[in-house]
Each structure stands twice: as C-alpha cells, then as structure tokens.
Motif scaffolding. Structure first.
Motif, PDB file in Angstrom:
ATOM      1  N   MET A  33      15.874  -1.811   1.219  1.00  0.00           N
ATOM      2  CA  MET A  33      16.398  -3.115   1.616  1.00  0.00           C
ATOM      3  C   MET A  33      17.736  -2.956   2.335  1.00  0.00           C
ATOM      4  N   LEU A  34      18.594  -2.075   1.816  1.00  0.00           N
ATOM      5  CA  LEU A  34      19.892  -1.847   2.438  1.00  0.00           C
ATOM      6  C   LEU A  34      19.737  -1.243   3.825  1.00  0.00           C
ATOM      7  N   SER A  35      18.854  -0.260   3.961  1.00  0.00           N
ATOM      8  CA  SER A  35      18.653   0.385   5.257  1.00  0.00           C
ATOM      9  C   SER A  35      18.173  -0.624   6.304  1.00  0.00           C
ATOM     10  N   GLY A  36      17.234  -1.479   5.904  1.00  0.00           N
ATOM     11  CA  GLY A  36      16.744  -2.488   6.829  1.00  0.00           C
ATOM     12  C   GLY A  36      17.823  -3.477   7.221  1.00  0.00           C
ATOM     13  N   LEU A  37      18.649  -3.858   6.254  1.00  0.00           N
ATOM     14  CA  LEU A  37      19.733  -4.794   6.530  1.00  0.00           C
ATOM     15  C   LEU A  37      20.750  -4.191   7.496  1.00  0.00           C
ATOM     16  N   ILE A  38      21.108  -2.926   7.282  1.00  0.00           N
ATOM     17  CA  ILE A  38      22.062  -2.265   8.169  1.00  0.00           C
ATOM     18  C   ILE A  38      21.522  -2.218   9.593  1.00  0.00           C
TER      19      ILE A  38
ATOM     20  N   GLU B 138      20.986 -13.912   6.855  1.00  0.00           N
ATOM     21  CA  GLU B 138      20.025 -14.277   5.812  1.00  0.00           C
ATOM     22  C   GLU B 138      19.750 -13.096   4.881  1.00  0.00           C
ATOM     23  N   ARG B 139      19.532 -11.924   5.457  1.00  0.00           N
ATOM     24  CA  ARG B 139      19.258 -10.746   4.643  1.00  0.00           C
ATOM     25  C   ARG B 139      20.495 -10.303   3.875  1.00  0.00           C
ATOM     26  N   SER B 140      21.679 -10.581   4.417  1.00  0.00           N
ATOM     27  CA  SER B 140      22.909 -10.288   3.693  1.00  0.00           C
ATOM     28  C   SER B 140      23.027 -11.158   2.452  1.00  0.00           C
TER      29      SER B 140
ATOM     30  N   ARG C  92      27.943  -4.724  -3.936  1.00  0.00           N
ATOM     31  CA  ARG C  92      26.893  -4.830  -2.914  1.00  0.00           C
ATOM     32  C   ARG C  92      27.494  -5.233  -1.570  1.00  0.00           C
ATOM     33  N   ALA C  93      28.451  -6.160  -1.603  1.00  0.00           N
ATOM     34  CA  ALA C  93      29.100  -6.574  -0.352  1.00  0.00           C
ATOM     35  C   ALA C  93      29.851  -5.412   0.280  1.00  0.00           C
ATOM     36  N   ALA C  94      30.478  -4.594  -0.562  1.00  0.00           N
ATOM     37  CA  ALA C  94      31.245  -3.461  -0.040  1.00  0.00           C
ATOM     38  C   ALA C  94      30.360  -2.467   0.698  1.00  0.00           C
ATOM     39  N   LEU C  95      29.066  -2.409   0.360  1.00  0.00           N
ATOM     40  CA  LEU C  95      28.153  -1.484   1.027  1.00  0.00           C
ATOM     41  C   LEU C  95      27.878  -1.882   2.473  1.00  0.00           C
ATOM     42  N   ILE C  96      27.933  -3.164   2.760  1.00  0.00           N
ATOM     43  CA  ILE C  96      27.582  -3.617   4.111  1.00  0.00           C
ATOM     44  C   ILE C  96      28.790  -3.966   4.959  1.00  0.00           C
ATOM     45  N   VAL C  97      29.956  -4.137   4.345  1.00  0.00           N
ATOM     46  CA  VAL C  97      31.142  -4.538   5.101  1.00  0.00           C
ATOM     47  C   VAL C  97      31.478  -3.565   6.224  1.00  0.00           C
ATOM     48  N   PRO C  98      31.487  -2.223   5.984  1.00  0.00           N
ATOM     49  CA  PRO C  98      31.816  -1.321   7.106  1.00  0.00           C
ATOM     50  C   PRO C  98      30.888  -1.492   8.302  1.00  0.00           C
TER      51      PRO C  98
ATOM     52  N   HIS D 229      25.920   6.769   5.884  1.00  0.00           N
ATOM     53  CA  HIS D 229      26.513   5.867   4.908  1.00  0.00           C
ATOM     54  C   HIS D 229      27.749   5.168   5.463  1.00  0.00           C
ATOM     55  N   GLY D 230      27.738   4.853   6.754  1.00  0.00           N
ATOM     56  CA  GLY D 230      28.846   4.114   7.344  1.00  0.00           C
ATOM     57  C   GLY D 230      30.123   4.930   7.456  1.00  0.00           C
ATOM     58  N   ALA D 231      29.993   6.247   7.543  1.00  0.00           N
ATOM     59  CA  ALA D 231      31.177   7.103   7.519  1.00  0.00           C
ATOM     60  C   ALA D 231      32.033   6.924   8.755  1.00  0.00           C
ATOM     61  N   ALA D 232      33.336   6.962   8.550  1.00  0.00           N
ATOM     62  CA  ALA D 232      34.303   7.035   9.633  1.00  0.00           C
ATOM     63  C   ALA D 232      34.832   8.452   9.649  1.00  0.00           C
ATOM     64  N   ILE D 233      34.824   9.081  10.802  1.00  0.00           N
ATOM     65  CA  ILE D 233      35.247  10.476  10.914  1.00  0.00           C
ATOM     66  C   ILE D 233      36.737  10.510  11.222  1.00  0.00           C
ATOM     67  N   PRO D 234      37.572  10.990  10.310  1.00  0.00           N
ATOM     68  CA  PRO D 234      39.005  11.080  10.599  1.00  0.00           C
ATOM     69  C   PRO D 234      39.282  12.226  11.562  1.00  0.00           C
TER      70      PRO D 234
END
Length: 372
Positions: free
Chosen positions: A1-6, A24-26, A148-154, A248-253
């Motif tokens: 579900m998370l992968s599809g939402l992203i 809606e999916r969020s 759960r919100a923190a997973l999609i915010v990035p 996983h939404g990584a930001a590369i420093p």
C-alpha cells in the motif's frame, strides 16, 4: 500500500490531475476523512488551496472568505520546521482552541476531530502545508498516525519540488530545457548506467566546480565516497524501477559543512506518468540537488523565541500590526475581549512594554540578537 501511494505522489507531481487520487490514498494510509494541500502567507494575509480531497466546498469557501484570519494556529504554525508532523493542539492548548470562533463555527460543524499537519516547504513568512483531517471515526491523532504520516512526508516534499521542474503543458525539448534552467535546483537527467543526458545551468556550474559532484566517463558521480555509494545504488534502483523499495525516500548528503549543506534526491522516470517527462531526453532517472542553508527567522518568529511568547499571544501581537483596540482585535481573531486582554497583559509583561504602540515599535525595530 505504501509503495503504491508513493508512486501516486510522484505521478501527481508531474500530472496535477492525479493529486486527488494521491490525497485519497494518503487518507486511507494515515487515517483521515479529507485532505488538502495549500499554502499560507502571513505577510500578505493570503492563502489558497492547491488540491483537495473530500472537502465540503461550502466550508472551504467560508474559510477563505471569512475564517482564515481567525485560524488560531497561524502565524505560529509557519515557525515549525518543514517535515515535522504537528497537530493544532501542539501549537494551541485544547482549552484555548475550543473557545475560539474558528473552532466553534468552522471546525465543529464539519465534525473534524483532529488534523495531521506538516509544512512541506517553509519560507520566511509562508509555508506550503499538507493537512489530513480526521473525523470522530478516526479520533485524535495518535503516535501510529504520526508515524504513518512521517513515512510519506519526504515524498510529498520532493513531489512539491519536482512539480516545478516539469511542466506537462510544455512538451518540446527546447521549452523543457528552458524550464529546467530557471528552477532553483541543480538538475541532472540520467540515462542508463547513470549517463548524463541533460544538466541545467546550476548543475553545469556544480560539475565545473567539481567539489561535490563530477562527471566520470560521462556518468554522474559524487566526490565523497559514501555519497557516491548511495548515489550509485539509488540511480541503479531508479533505472530498474525499484527505487521506492530500496531508497526509502533517502536524501544523499553531499557535504556536512555547516555553510554548504547540499543534498541530492533521486527520482525514477521509468514508471507511471513520470515516463513522459523522461522521454523528452531519453532519461530513466532525475537527480536534483539543493542546498539547505540556515536563515534568520522573521521578526515574529524571533520575538516568540526570545521572549517565550505562546501561539495565542503571537496571534495578538500579529493582529496589533493590523488593527488597534481590544474590540477590533477580538473581532479580527475570533476571540473574546477577555482573552485578548489576557494575551496583551502577558505580552506587556514578557516584553517589558506597557502599551500597544510600544509593541508595534518593538516589532518594527526588532533584530535577531547575534549568536553568543
């Protein structure tokens, strides 16, 4: 579900008509009955809804026509750093919140029990905000909903930025190139194996400087070894279409120097509606690089921090710049005169002032104290 939402979030970044589905999916994922993406500017006293799901059009219109100045979370909500999950009661105590006209006349009639909020982007006086509203079936925002919100915010943050990079109404290569040359990010479009197929002006300058990123045998590479390993892995994952699972939404420093905090983000262009953007340059992934630099907070935010001013008090302080007198402040903010007087007395005590005119002078002449 998370992968599809992203995937939906990133597709919506390139095709705004898909934001309804993403919101809606969020709601389904986080737990909520309606959602809105909007921006709010304290300085200009303006706000606008960008995308909405399952809102009540009547109350949405009422908000912008009447109740926006009464929203008790502003301007304090604009002080919260981007990416941090908060709720209205994190800013204003519940006992104070429920006494406002905004809560009685706008929140309660809609059956809104609580709201998951996050500033996706934060400017000096404005912010772009995601709100997921919960009705009484969902109840108060708990730790699980925050997580759960923190997973999609990035991904929402990245999508908001990406949405400015590609304009789907402009399909020619020349116009797309011009668009990418006028965004505030270094943009690299990559073909297979990380091969550079397009760079905008900022990206070209970064390659010419060669301190953070380089071109090696036609491919994009990071100078720092750890950053290069992350970049190589994420670019490969993007090319194979499994960036969501591995990134996983990584930001590369790219640098940890305080004055040069550069981060790179990778977006796959091999899935969904994102394929159309990549096809212009035969690209399979996009890398965009931004610098996060410390900025001085605006006067209201700096005053709040220096004097320990609460959200309710900062609203009154902000209101003093617009109207004068207790009754006018009460009408503007949707508060009782007694509440306004209480906040004024607290402001006088904390700032060492005695009159509203002195508070106005304090705001007008305030400069953030130097560190140390």
């Amino acid at each position: 579900m998370l992968s599809g939402l992203i995937g939906d979030i990133y597709d919506a970044a390139l095709d705004p008509t898909l934001w309804l589905r993403a919101l809606e999916r969020s709601c389904d994922f986080v737990g909520g009955s309606s959602a809105v993406l909007y921006w709010h500017d304290v300085a200009s006293e303006s706000s606008a809804a960008l995308h909405l799901f399952n809102d009540d059009p009547h109350y949405t219109q009422l908000y912008f026509e009447k109740y926006m100045p009464m929203n008790p979370v502003f301007p304090a909500a604009t002080f919260i750093e981007s990416g941090l999950i908060y709720t209205p009661t994190d800013i204003v105590p519940e006992a104070e919140l429920v006494e406002t006209r905004f809560h009685r006349e706008w929140v309660e009639p809609q059956g809104i029990a609580d709201v998951v909020c996050v500033n996706l982007e934060k400017g000096t006086t404005s912010s772009s905000v995601l709100n997921i509203r919960r009705d009484h079936r969902h109840g108060i925002v708990d730790e699980a909903a925050r997580q759960r919100a923190a997973l999609i915010v990035p991904h929402f943050q990245r999508a908001v930025a990406i949405g400015r990079l590609f304009d789907q109404r402009k399909t020619s290569q020349a116009v797309l190139t011009e668009t990418l040359d006028n965004v505030e990010a270094a943009i690299f479009l990559l073909g297979p194996n990380g091969r550079i197929v397009f760079v905008n002006e900022l990206a070209r300058s970064m390659l010419d400087e060669g301190t953070l990123l380089q071109e090696r045998r036609g491919a994009l590479a990071a100078v720092a070894p750890d950053a290069q390993r992350m970049l190589r892995d994420l670019v490969t994952a993007a090319e194979n279409g499994d960036l969501t699972a591995r990134g996983h939404g990584a930001a590369i420093p790219l640098s940890d120097a305080p004055a040069r905090r550069w981060f790179a983000h990778v977006l796959s262009l091999t899935a969904g509606d994102r394929q159309r953007a990549g096809a212009v340059h035969s690209a399979v992934s996009a890398v965009f690089v931004r610098r996060i630099s410390p900025v001085s907070p605006p006067p209201l935010e700096a005053l709040a921090k220096q004097y320990g001013i609460t959200a309710g008090e900062i609203r009154v302080l902000d209101g003093i710049m617009k109207v004068s007198g207790v009754q006018a402040l009460a009408d503007l903010l949707g508060l009782s005169q007694a509440t306004v007087k209480t906040h004024l007395h607290n402001l006088f005590r904390k700032t060492g002032t005695a009159r509203q005119s002195e508070l106005v002078k304090l705001i007008a002449g305030f400069e953030r104290p130097a560190a140390g």
